[in-house]
Design an enzyme around this catalytic site. Structure first.
Site, mmCIF file in Angstrom:
data_model
loop_
_atom_site.group_PDB
_atom_site.id
_atom_site.type_symbol
_atom_site.label_atom_id
_atom_site.label_comp_id
_atom_site.label_asym_id
_atom_site.label_seq_id
_atom_site.Cartn_x
_atom_site.Cartn_y
_atom_site.Cartn_z
ATOM 1 N N HIS A 52 0.854 -1.193 0.000
ATOM 2 C CA HIS A 52 0.000 0.000 0.000
ATOM 3 C C HIS A 52 0.893 1.247 0.000
ATOM 4 O O HIS A 52 2.030 1.194 0.482
ATOM 5 C CB HIS A 52 -0.904 0.012 1.239
ATOM 6 C CG HIS A 52 -1.963 -1.040 1.203
ATOM 7 N ND1 HIS A 52 -2.944 -1.142 2.165
ATOM 8 C CD2 HIS A 52 -2.197 -2.043 0.303
ATOM 9 C CE1 HIS A 52 -3.740 -2.154 1.856
ATOM 10 N NE2 HIS A 52 -3.305 -2.719 0.741
ATOM 11 N N GLU A 54 0.970 3.858 1.810
ATOM 12 C CA GLU A 54 1.469 4.274 3.122
ATOM 13 C C GLU A 54 2.668 3.427 3.555
ATOM 14 O O GLU A 54 3.644 3.941 4.096
ATOM 15 C CB GLU A 54 0.375 4.140 4.195
ATOM 16 C CG GLU A 54 -0.876 4.931 3.931
ATOM 17 C CD GLU A 54 -1.948 4.107 3.206
ATOM 18 O OE1 GLU A 54 -1.621 3.423 2.218
ATOM 19 O OE2 GLU A 54 -3.106 4.167 3.630
ATOM 20 N N CYS A 82 -5.996 1.793 5.762
ATOM 21 C CA CYS A 82 -6.655 0.555 6.185
ATOM 22 C C CYS A 82 -6.127 0.171 7.577
ATOM 23 O O CYS A 82 -5.294 0.875 8.151
ATOM 24 C CB CYS A 82 -6.371 -0.555 5.175
ATOM 25 S SG CYS A 82 -4.662 -1.129 5.171
ATOM 26 N N CYS A 85 -2.231 -0.411 7.560
ATOM 27 C CA CYS A 85 -1.456 0.835 7.458
ATOM 28 C C CYS A 85 -1.622 1.684 8.717
ATOM 29 O O CYS A 85 -0.671 2.336 9.146
ATOM 30 C CB CYS A 85 -1.865 1.616 6.220
ATOM 31 S SG CYS A 85 -1.393 0.760 4.699
HETATM 32 ZN ZN LIG Z 1 -3.318 0.076 3.750
#
Ligand SMILES: [Zn+2]
EC number: 3.5.4.33
Length: 151
Positions: A52, A54, A82, A85
């Site tokens: 991801h 992040e 999410c 993260c």
């Molecule tokens: Zn994430």
């Protein structure tokens, strides 16, 4: 340079993800007004479900600063982090996260879970939802194309 400026830099990263057929999320990390890392979602490209925006931005910032903690840094991201993260942000001891769209299905900050407000965690990450229409529009456009098999 203000929040809107940094969120727009993150949005440019999200657009790069979009062009590659990745879910369009972009993130940047800023320390004392300076951008120290930029990343976009790369799950497809890296064949890595944890890639991801992040996570990649955190890793790059730690590499650049040669540290495992990002104290005094802020993360600007185009979508609410999410759960994974959000917890990575706690582990990184980052100061604050600012996001410009909500994730009603998977949001780990405010929409579904509230990881950052969990009182038992030993680091508190501040957060702010700073809506930016372009960020939600980019995501809607992506999922519309996906549904129509254009991507
Ligand atoms: Zn994430």
């Amino acid at each position: 340079m203000g929040k809107e400026y940094f969120l727009k830099v993150a949005l440019r990263e999200a657009k790069r993800a979009f062009e590659k057929g990745e879910v369009p999320v972009g993130a940047i990390i800023v320390k004392e007004g300076e951008i120290i890392s930029k990343a976009h979602n790369s799950v497809e490209e890296l064949k890595d479900p944890t890639a991801h925006a992040e996570m990649l931005a955190i890793k790059e910032a730690c590499r650049r600063l040669n540290t495992k903690y990002l104290e005094g840094c802020e993360l600007y991201v185009t979508l609410e982090p999410c759960i994974m993260c959000s917890y990575a942000l706690v582990l990184s001891r980052i100061e604050k996260v600012i996001f410009s769209a909500l994730d009603k299905k998977h949001g780990g900050v405010v929409s579904v879970f509230n990881i950052l407000d969990e009182p038992t965690l030993n680091h508190r990450v501040k957060w702010e939802y700073y809506p930016l229409e372009e960020a939600s529009e980019l995501l809607s456009e992506f999922f519309k194309k996906l549904r129509n098999n254009i991507i």
